[in-house]
Design a protein around this motif. Structure first.
Motif, PDB file in Angstrom:
ATOM      1  N   ASN A 151      29.787  39.099  36.297  1.00 11.28           N
ATOM      2  CA  ASN A 151      29.860  39.357  34.860  1.00 11.28           C
ATOM      3  C   ASN A 151      31.129  38.819  34.217  1.00 11.28           C
ATOM      4  N   SER A 152      31.959  38.144  35.005  1.00 14.69           N
ATOM      5  CA  SER A 152      33.202  37.613  34.446  1.00 14.69           C
ATOM      6  C   SER A 152      33.407  36.192  34.943  1.00 14.69           C
ATOM      7  N   ARG A 179      27.001  33.173  37.258  1.00 18.02           N
ATOM      8  CA  ARG A 179      27.423  33.755  35.972  1.00 18.02           C
ATOM      9  C   ARG A 179      26.315  33.687  34.929  1.00 18.02           C
TER      10      ARG A 179
END
Length: 392
Positions: free
Chosen positions: A155-156, A340
Motif C-alpha cells: 500500500n506504499s 503496488r
C-alpha cells in the motif's frame, strides 16, 4: 423378479423348510421310525437350503443394483443442480464482464472523460482483471513468471517486507527448560522494496476511435497483456540472474545442486532458457532413458528429475540467443514481487497526435532469500558464471 418378490419367496421357502425340519425331528423320535423316509426328508431339507441360498444371492445382487441406481440418480440430480447453478453463475459473470467491457469502451471512446464502472487510481483507471486475462485474448507463446513468485500487495511506494528465516532451533525437554528457560525467537530478513512506475503507450489509432464504434477492448487487452508480461518477466529474470552462480556439466552436477546445494525444505523448480532446455531434453540415464518427461496428452507440466520446468527465451534469462542458463530453486521463497498497482490506462497529451493512450504498472521485485536457488549454466556458454548485479 423384484426385490419384494424375492423376499416373499425366500420367506415361504424358509417357512417350508422349518416345517419340514420339525416334522423330520418328530419322525426320528418315533419308536417305529422309518429311516428311508427320514433320509429322503433330510435330502429335501438340504435341497431347500440350496434353493434358499440361491434366492438370497439373487436378492443381494438385485439390492446392489438398486442401490447403485439410486446413487446414480442422486449423482445425476446433484450434477443437474450444479449445472443449473453454474449456468446462473456464468450468466451473471458474463453480464458483469460485458458491463466492464462496455465501461472500458466508453472510457476509450470518450478520451478518458467517461469513467463510469471503472476504478480510478493515482495513474488513471485500472483495467478489470477479468478483461486482461480472458483466455481468448491471451497469447499462447507468452509466459508469466509472476505466477511462480511470491506476490505481495503493498500500500506504499516504499517499505520493508519481513521474510522468516529457516528455523534451526528445536523443542527442549522440561528439564532443559528448567535449566535454560529462554526459547529461540523466529528470525527475519527484512526485504526493502521501492515501487517503480513503468509506463508505455498503447498502439491505438485515434481515427479508429473517432470514426468507428468498434469494440476496442480486445485490442487494448492484447497490447496491455503483452507489455505487462514483457515488463514483469524482465524484472523477475534480473533477480533470478542475481542468485549465486554455478557451472554444471551434466546430470550429476544438476543432481548435486538439487540434492545437496539446496536445502531439502525448499520447494524446487527449474526456470531455464530455450538452449538450456534443449540440453535437458537430450540428457539420459544409465539405461538410455530420457530424463525430461512431458505428458503430451494433458496439461501436466514438463518435469526433469521430478522438478517442474518453465521455459523462457534465451535473451530473457541470459544475455543473448544461445545462452544455456537456468534458475534452479524455490521461486516463492527466493523472489518477492511487491505489487503496488495493476495495469492502469489514461489519456495523455501528445504534441503531434493530440492525445494517446498511456498504460502504467507499479511494482518492485527483490531477492527475498539468497539461499533459495542458484543461477546455473553449462560450460561452453560464453556468459560468465558470475551473477548479474541486482540491488538486494
Amino acid at each position: 423378479m423384484t426385490i419384494e418378490e424375492l423376499k416373499s419367496q425366500i420367506s415361504k421357502k424358509v417357512e417350508s423348510r422349518n416345517k419340514l425340519i420339525t416334522e423330520t425331528k418328530a419322525m426320528a423320535n418315533a419308536e417305529d421310525a422309518d429311516m428311508t423316509e427320514i433320509n429322503k426328508r433330510m435330502s429335501d431339507i438340504d435341497s431347500e437350503k440350496v434353493e434358499i441360498d440361491k434366492l438370497k444371492k439373487q436378492l443381494e445382487t438385485r439390492s446392489k443394483i438398486e442401490a447403485l441406481k439410486e446413487e446414480q440418480n442422486k449423482t445425476d440430480k446433484k450434477e443437474g443442480e450444479m449445472r443449473n447453478m453454474k449456468i446462473v453463475s456464468d450468466n451473471g459473470k458474463d453480464q458483469a464482464i460485458a458491463e466492464k467491457r462496455s465501461a472500458l469502451n466508453n472510457f476509450v471512446h470518450s478520451k478518458g472523460q467517461v469513467r463510469d464502472g471503472l476504478v480510478s487510481d493515482d495513474v488513471g483507471v485500472t483495467i478489470p482483471e477479468e478483461l486482461i486475462y480472458q483466455p481468448e485474448n491471451e497469447i499462447k507463446t507468452t509466459y508469466n513468471l509472476k505466477q511462480y513468485v511470491n506476490v505481495v500487495p503493498v500500500n506504499s511506494a516504499k517499505g520493508s517486507y519481513p521474510v522468516r528465516k529457516k528455523a534451526t532451533a528445536r523443542f527442549n525437554t522440561v528439564a532443559e527448560l528448567e535449566a535454560n528457560p529462554a526459547l529461540a525467537k523466529p528470525e527475519f530478513n527484512n526485504v526493502d522494496y521501492a515501487v517503480q512506475t513503468y509506463r508505455g503507450s498503447l498502439s491505438l489509432s485515434q481515427e479508429s476511435i473517432d470514426d468507428s464504434q468498434i469494440d476496442v477492448t480486445g485490442l487494448v487487452n492484447n497490447e496491455i497483456t503483452e507489455q505487462k508480461l514483457n515488463t514483469t518477466n524482465s524484472k523477475i529474470a534480473e533477480v533470478l540472474k542475481s542468485f549465486t552462480a554455478k557451472e554444471v556439466s551434466g546430470v550429476d552436477d544438476i543432481k548435486h545442486v538439487i540434492n545437496v546445494d539446496l536445502d531439502p525444505a525448499y520447494s524446487k523448480s527449474i526456470v531455464c532458457s530455450q538452449s538450456f532446455y534443449q540440453i535437458l531434453d537430450t540428457l539420459t540415464d544409465k539405461n538410455g532413458q530420457y530424463l525430461l518427461h512431458q505428458d503430451i496428452s494433458s496439461n501436466s507440466p514438463t518435469t526433469f528429475l521430478g522438478l517442474n520446468v518453465v521455459v523462457v527465451a534465451d535473451d530473457l534469462l541470459g544475455a543473448k540467443a544461445g545462452d544455456q542458463v537456468a534458475f534452479i530453486g524455490d521461486l516463492k521463497r527466493g523472489v518477492l514481487f511487491a505489487d503496488r498497482a495493476d495495469v492502469s490506462i489514461n489519456w495523455a497529451e501528445d504534441q503531434i497526435y493530440g492525445k494517446y493512450l498511456m498504460g502504467a504498472i507499479r511494482f518492485d521485485v527483490k531477492k527475498a532469500d539468497a539461499n533459495a536457488g542458484f543461477y546455473v549454466n553449462f560450460p561452453g556458454n560464453e556468459q560468465t558464471t558470475t551473477s548479474t548485479t541486482v540491488n538486494p
